[in-house]
Design an enzyme around this catalytic site. Structure first.
Site, short mmCIF file in Angstrom:
data_model
loop_
_atom_site.label_atom_id
_atom_site.label_comp_id
_atom_site.label_asym_id
_atom_site.label_seq_id
_atom_site.Cartn_x
_atom_site.Cartn_y
_atom_site.Cartn_z
N ALA A 64 0.87 -1.18 0.00
CA ALA A 64 0.00 0.00 0.00
C ALA A 64 0.91 1.23 0.00
CB ALA A 64 -0.88 -0.02 1.24
N GLY A 109 0.69 -5.05 0.78
CA GLY A 109 -0.48 -5.16 -0.09
C GLY A 109 -0.17 -5.84 -1.41
N GLU A 112 -0.40 -9.41 -0.64
CA GLU A 112 -1.83 -9.68 -0.44
C GLU A 112 -2.57 -9.72 -1.78
OE1 GLU A 112 -1.95 -6.41 2.40
OE2 GLU A 112 -2.82 -7.77 3.89
N GLU A 132 4.72 -4.98 7.33
CA GLU A 132 3.94 -3.95 8.03
C GLU A 132 4.43 -3.70 9.45
OE1 GLU A 132 2.64 -6.38 6.17
OE2 GLU A 132 1.15 -5.54 4.82
N1 COA Z 1 4.61 3.19 -0.56
C1 COA Z 1 5.02 4.35 -1.08
N2 COA Z 1 6.17 4.51 -1.76
C2 COA Z 1 6.95 3.43 -1.92
C3 COA Z 1 6.60 2.17 -1.40
C4 COA Z 1 5.37 2.07 -0.71
N3 COA Z 1 4.94 0.92 -0.21
N4 COA Z 1 7.58 1.29 -1.70
C5 COA Z 1 8.51 1.98 -2.39
N5 COA Z 1 8.13 3.29 -2.52
C6 COA Z 1 8.83 4.36 -3.21
C7 COA Z 1 10.02 4.86 -2.40
O1 COA Z 1 9.60 5.78 -1.42
C8 COA Z 1 10.85 5.49 -3.49
O2 COA Z 1 10.28 6.73 -3.84
P1 COA Z 1 11.24 8.04 -4.05
O3 COA Z 1 12.14 7.64 -5.19
O4 COA Z 1 10.28 9.11 -4.40
O5 COA Z 1 11.98 8.21 -2.76
C9 COA Z 1 10.61 4.56 -4.68
O6 COA Z 1 9.40 3.86 -4.41
C10 COA Z 1 11.71 3.54 -4.88
O7 COA Z 1 11.86 2.84 -3.65
P2 COA Z 1 13.27 2.68 -2.89
O8 COA Z 1 12.97 2.47 -1.45
O9 COA Z 1 14.17 3.82 -3.24
O10 COA Z 1 13.81 1.34 -3.56
P3 COA Z 1 14.85 0.31 -2.94
O11 COA Z 1 15.21 -0.61 -4.05
O12 COA Z 1 15.93 1.01 -2.22
O13 COA Z 1 14.00 -0.50 -1.84
C11 COA Z 1 12.09 -1.71 -1.03
C12 COA Z 1 12.95 -1.33 -2.25
C13 COA Z 1 10.87 -2.47 -1.58
C14 COA Z 1 12.87 -2.61 -0.09
C15 COA Z 1 11.64 -0.43 -0.29
O14 COA Z 1 11.10 0.48 -1.24
C16 COA Z 1 10.59 -0.66 0.75
O15 COA Z 1 10.88 -1.15 1.83
N6 COA Z 1 9.31 -0.30 0.45
C17 COA Z 1 8.24 -0.41 1.40
C18 COA Z 1 7.73 -1.82 1.51
C19 COA Z 1 6.63 -1.91 2.55
O16 COA Z 1 6.82 -1.67 3.72
N7 COA Z 1 5.41 -2.30 2.08
C20 COA Z 1 4.28 -2.47 2.95
C21 COA Z 1 3.48 -1.25 3.01
S1 COA Z 1 2.10 -1.44 4.06
#
Ligand code: COA
Length: 256
Positions: A64, A109, A112, A132
């Protein structure tokens, strides 16, 4: 559509979540567009099956959209979870096959979303997780229930409580995905499996989905539901075609 692209090929609708710069995170717009597309799948006779995937090389869906969380009250949090659950339930209940083609991160999500699809294909670059707990929340789009259904309580709790990601091969080993492929084979193999399914009797496929889903519906006796749905197949054109084609030693054509 601003955040989703769709294409129809050989009666298979491919839905691609299109926010690669945000790793295809599910914001409000994605959710409402997905809802509208899935709703259309129920009634559109041109669609025989659905594939869901993510745009770009990195992510299926990374969860999400976290940037929408900070302003939400308790009630708004509940209503977000309810909305997400309703849409994912609509996908699970669709009487046409839905396959997730998981091309990268399937987190929160995103995991999910993959889990509400009937079948999951994964690229060997895919990874799965319910992170989460890192945000002070729990899965809200059905993850606590569907992960437990798919992999059992012990593994589900480990994944949800640790927030750790697992790779595609581990996901395969625990039953979270059906097949793992090379990245370039993900869509072709998903389409091949879908072609196999949509060549079968559409009514049988629809009723089989309903009967298997009944196992997980509280208050419904899945065995009774199977009896009911089995009976409904009889006396139909599709059953006549299936049985006659067998006896005539030819391939059935269920969609004539
Ligand atoms: N919601 C909003 N934005 C997200 C996102 C999410 N769930 N997951 C990634 N993004 C965005 C990042 O903020 C970043 O945006 P920016 O370039 O404007 O800063 C962009 O996507 C790229 O992500 P980034 O974190 O730079 O990539 P990465 O390769 O370093 O890391 C992940 C990848 C997936 C490990 C990391 O993005 C992450 O942990 N995301 C969240 C996952 C999460 O907690 N999901 C559950 C949500 S309830």
């Amino acid at each position: 559509m601003q955040t989703i692209s769709t294409s129809i090929n050989n009666s298979i609708l491919t839905i691609t979540i299109q926010r690669p710069e945000k790793l295809n995170a599910l914001n409000k717009t994605v959710l409402s567009e997905l809802d509208a597309i899935i709703q259309n799948c129920y009634t559109n006779p041109a669609i025989y099956g659905v594939i869901i995937t993510g745009a770009g090389p990195k992510a299926f869906v990374a969860g999400a959209d976290i940037s929408e969380f900070i302003v939400l009250s308790k009630e708004e949090g509940m209503s977000l979870a309810q909305q997400g659950q309703l849409i994912f339930q609509k996908i699970e209940d669709l009487p046409k096959p839905v396959i997730a083609a998981v091309n990268g991160f399937a987190l929160g999500g995103g995991c999910e979303l993959a889990m509400c699809c009937h079948i999951r294909m994964a690229s060997n670059l895919a990874s799965f997780g319910q992170p989460e707990v890192n945000l002070g929340i729990i899965p809200g789009y059905g993850g606590t229930q569907r992960l437990t259904q798919l992999v059992g309580k012990g593994k589900a709790l480990e994944i949800i409580l640790s927030g750790n990601m697992i790779g595609a091969n581990e996901a395969l080993a625990i039953g979270l995905v059906n097949h793992v492929t090379e990245p370039e084979n993900l869509i072709p193999q998903t389409e091949k499996l879908m072609q196999t399914i949509i060549a079968k009797s559409p009514q049988a496929v629809a009723k089989a989905i309903g009967a298997v889903n009944a196992f997980f519906q509280p208050g419904i006796d899945g065995f009774k539901e199977e009896v009911r749905l089995f009976g409904e197949c009889f006396g139909t054109k599709e059953m006549e075609e299936g049985v006659t084609s067998f006896l005539e030693k030819r391939k059935p054509n269920f969609r004539k």
